[in-house]
Each structure stands twice: as C-alpha cells, then as structure tokens.
Design a protein around this motif. Structure first.
Motif, short mmCIF file in Angstrom:
data_model
loop_
_atom_site.label_atom_id
_atom_site.label_comp_id
_atom_site.label_asym_id
_atom_site.label_seq_id
_atom_site.Cartn_x
_atom_site.Cartn_y
_atom_site.Cartn_z
N TRP A 2 8.78 85.56 118.87
CA TRP A 2 9.70 86.40 118.40
C TRP A 2 11.24 86.07 119.22
CZ3 TRP A 2 10.09 91.52 121.28
CH2 TRP A 2 11.60 92.23 120.70
N ASP A 3 12.20 86.23 118.47
CA ASP A 3 13.61 85.94 119.14
C ASP A 3 14.33 87.46 119.05
OD1 ASP A 3 16.23 85.54 119.92
OD2 ASP A 3 16.41 83.74 119.10
N PRO A 4 14.28 88.27 120.02
CA PRO A 4 14.77 89.45 120.18
C PRO A 4 16.17 89.50 119.86
CG PRO A 4 14.44 89.02 122.31
CD PRO A 4 13.93 87.79 121.52
N TRP A 5 17.08 88.33 120.00
CA TRP A 5 18.39 88.44 119.43
C TRP A 5 18.79 88.27 118.22
CZ3 TRP A 5 16.66 86.64 124.34
CH2 TRP A 5 17.04 87.34 125.32
N SER A 6 18.01 87.09 117.43
CA SER A 6 18.30 86.82 116.07
C SER A 6 17.47 87.55 115.19
CB SER A 6 18.21 85.35 115.96
OG SER A 6 16.78 84.93 116.19
N GLY A 7 16.36 87.84 115.58
CA GLY A 7 15.37 88.69 114.79
C GLY A 7 14.26 87.52 114.31
N ARG A 8 14.48 86.37 114.46
CA ARG A 8 13.59 85.36 113.86
C ARG A 8 12.22 85.52 114.38
NH1 ARG A 8 13.68 78.91 114.57
NH2 ARG A 8 12.39 78.14 112.76
N ILE A 9 11.31 85.46 113.49
CA ILE A 9 9.67 85.60 113.91
C ILE A 9 8.88 84.31 113.29
CG2 ILE A 9 7.77 87.00 113.66
CD1 ILE A 9 9.85 89.14 112.98
N THR A 62 17.75 94.20 125.28
CA THR A 62 17.97 93.02 124.30
C THR A 62 18.16 93.83 123.21
OG1 THR A 62 15.83 92.51 123.38
CG2 THR A 62 16.63 91.25 125.59
N PRO A 63 18.85 93.21 122.08
CA PRO A 63 19.07 93.93 120.88
C PRO A 63 17.77 94.14 120.12
CG PRO A 63 20.52 92.00 120.81
CD PRO A 63 19.52 92.00 122.00
N CYS A 64 16.66 93.60 120.35
CA CYS A 64 15.18 93.91 119.72
C CYS A 64 15.26 93.76 118.46
CB CYS A 64 14.68 95.22 120.33
SG CYS A 64 14.10 95.32 121.97
N LYS A 65 16.09 92.85 117.75
CA LYS A 65 15.97 92.55 116.34
C LYS A 65 14.68 92.15 115.70
CE LYS A 65 20.91 91.49 115.77
NZ LYS A 65 21.99 90.47 115.23
N GLY A 66 14.20 92.67 114.87
CA GLY A 66 13.07 92.20 114.25
C GLY A 66 11.69 93.00 114.69
N LEU A 67 11.94 93.69 116.00
CA LEU A 67 10.81 94.47 116.36
C LEU A 67 10.13 95.53 115.59
CD1 LEU A 67 8.90 94.91 118.82
CD2 LEU A 67 10.67 96.45 119.89
N GLU A 68 11.08 96.24 114.72
CA GLU A 68 10.55 97.06 113.79
C GLU A 68 9.73 96.65 112.72
OE1 GLU A 68 12.43 100.77 110.75
OE2 GLU A 68 13.41 100.23 112.65
N ASP A 69 10.18 95.39 112.18
CA ASP A 69 9.42 94.93 111.29
C ASP A 69 8.16 94.24 111.72
OD1 ASP A 69 11.64 94.61 109.50
OD2 ASP A 69 12.32 92.88 110.25
N ILE A 70 7.98 93.91 113.09
CA ILE A 70 6.58 93.58 113.83
C ILE A 70 5.74 94.78 113.63
CG2 ILE A 70 5.57 92.65 115.79
CD1 ILE A 70 8.00 91.05 116.22
N VAL A 71 6.37 95.95 114.29
CA VAL A 71 5.58 96.99 114.18
C VAL A 71 5.01 97.51 113.17
CG1 VAL A 71 5.65 99.63 115.15
CG2 VAL A 71 6.64 97.69 116.58
N ALA A 72 5.95 97.55 111.98
CA ALA A 72 5.67 97.86 110.54
C ALA A 72 4.31 97.10 110.00
CB ALA A 72 6.83 97.91 109.78
N TRP A 73 4.50 95.84 110.24
CA TRP A 73 3.55 94.93 109.86
C TRP A 73 2.31 95.44 110.67
CZ3 TRP A 73 1.55 90.50 112.57
CH2 TRP A 73 0.64 89.76 112.01
N MET A 74 2.17 95.48 111.75
CA MET A 74 0.84 95.95 112.52
C MET A 74 0.36 97.03 111.95
SD MET A 74 1.77 94.77 116.57
CE MET A 74 1.73 92.75 116.62
N ARG A 75 1.04 98.01 111.71
CA ARG A 75 0.83 99.29 111.08
C ARG A 75 -0.19 99.05 109.89
NH1 ARG A 75 6.24 101.10 112.14
NH2 ARG A 75 6.24 102.57 113.91
#
Length: 208
Positions: A2-9, A62-75
């Motif tokens: 995971w890149d927390p600046w671009s949100g790329r996963i 960091t901006p933590c872009k994409g983190l919410e997507d990762i957490v939502a997927w894990m849910r």
C-alpha cells in the motif's frame, strides 16, 4: 503493498492464503496461519521519509489514501474494527500469545508473538471511521439459515470475535450460527430474527 500517498494497492496473495513474512520460531505460537484469515499489509513507508519536501515521522502523518478501502475490504472478510493488543506505538506494545490466539482484529508487526519488529508505529486514530457503512452495505448480502459460502464464514468469524466460541467457521449458516446472530442482534438493539441483513451487518462490525 500500500502506498499511503497515492492510494495505490497491489495484492500479491489471495485473502484465503496464509501470511508469509512473519517470524515463526520453532515451538512458538503459530503466526502465519492463525484463524480463517491472516492478511499482511505492507506500507510503502519508513520513518523520516521525505515526499515532496515534507518529512513524515509516522504513517499516521501521511495522507493515508486508500486505507479506508483496505479496512472496508477486510470488514467484508469478517475482520472487526479493533486493535486487540492496543493501537500500535513505537514502543511498549503487547505481544500477548493469548490475545493473538484468541481475538480477531488488526495487529501490527509489533504485536506478533515471537517477532521483534516494531512496525508499523502509530496508526491514524480515525482509520475505522468514515463512510464505509454506506459504501459497503450494498455489497454485503442478506444471509440466513441454510446459506453457505464465504460471507457466511465472515459472519461466523465476527461472531467468534464477539465471544461466541460455540460457533464454527465452516461456511454453513446452521442452527448454532443463527442462535448466536440472534444474541448479537438483541445486544445491538435490532430485530432478533437471525437474519444478517442491512441492520445486522453494522452491529456485527461495530467496534467493541
């Protein structure tokens, strides 16, 4: 990765595969295959890194872009919004084997028994917040007695995380699963009908 600046996963292994990068000393606690899911997320980050002229001390900065997507997927895989060993810090983290064995949720490398790494360091306090419920409810099916499959496994994993050890993660929505769902529904103040739908998913996924 995971890149927390671009949100790329980038995903290297399926969610049903074991984690591969944790130390597992002989005779120690199983670290790579515990539970029905064992997902490892690597962040493209190191303390003190400089991006566009700005220095970042922690991932939380960091901006933590994409983190919410990762957490939502894990849910959707049955992983609840909780740090069983506490939110990661640079030091003083618990590596309790009993917690690791018995409580589903999110762990840092700093929490894993038999390991010595201190990452990831402080994580954002709001990583379990946001508009996930609206985003995910349309993707989660309504489940009841007799249903089978991966989402039933997720329900059963969440029930185990909510202190229902009688439930087995077998992908079959059986009588035991239905009874446990009804108990959680009563606790959450929704209709205790044993059906996991739009009203019950948020209760199962609620932070304890």
């Amino acid at each position: 990765m995971w890149d927390p600046w671009s949100g790329r996963i980038v995903q290297f292994y399926g969610a049903e595969e074991s984690a591969r990068a944790l130390e597992h000393p002989p005779g120690g606690v199983e670290t790579n295959r515990m539970g029905s899911r064992c997902i490892q997320v690597e962040a493209w980050f190191s303390p003190g890194c400089v991006v566009n002229g700005k220095t970042y001390a922690t991932l939380a900065d960091t901006p933590c872009k994409g983190l919410e997507d990762i957490v939502a997927w894990m849910r959707t895989l049955g992983i609840p919004d909780v740090w069983p060993s506490g939110r990661p810090q640079w030091s003083g983290n618990s590596r309790s084997a009993a917690t690791w064995r018995g409580k589903a949720g999110h762990y840092g490398h700093c929490h894993v028994p038999g390991n010595s790494h201190g990452d990831p360091g402080p994580m954002p306090s709001g990583m379990f917040a946001g508009g996930w419920q609206e985003a995910m409810m349309g993707k989660l099916p309504t489940l009841g007695k007799g249903d089978t499959g991966e989402h039933v496994e997720s329900v059963q994993g969440l029930l185990l995380a909510r202190s229902h050890p009688e439930v087995h993660v077998n992908g079959h929505f059986d009588d035991v699963t239905e009874t446990a769902v009804k108990a959680v529904q009563k606790w959450g103040g929704v209709a205790a009908d044993g059906i996991v739908g739009p009203d019950t998913w948020p209760v199962l996924l609620r932070v304890k």
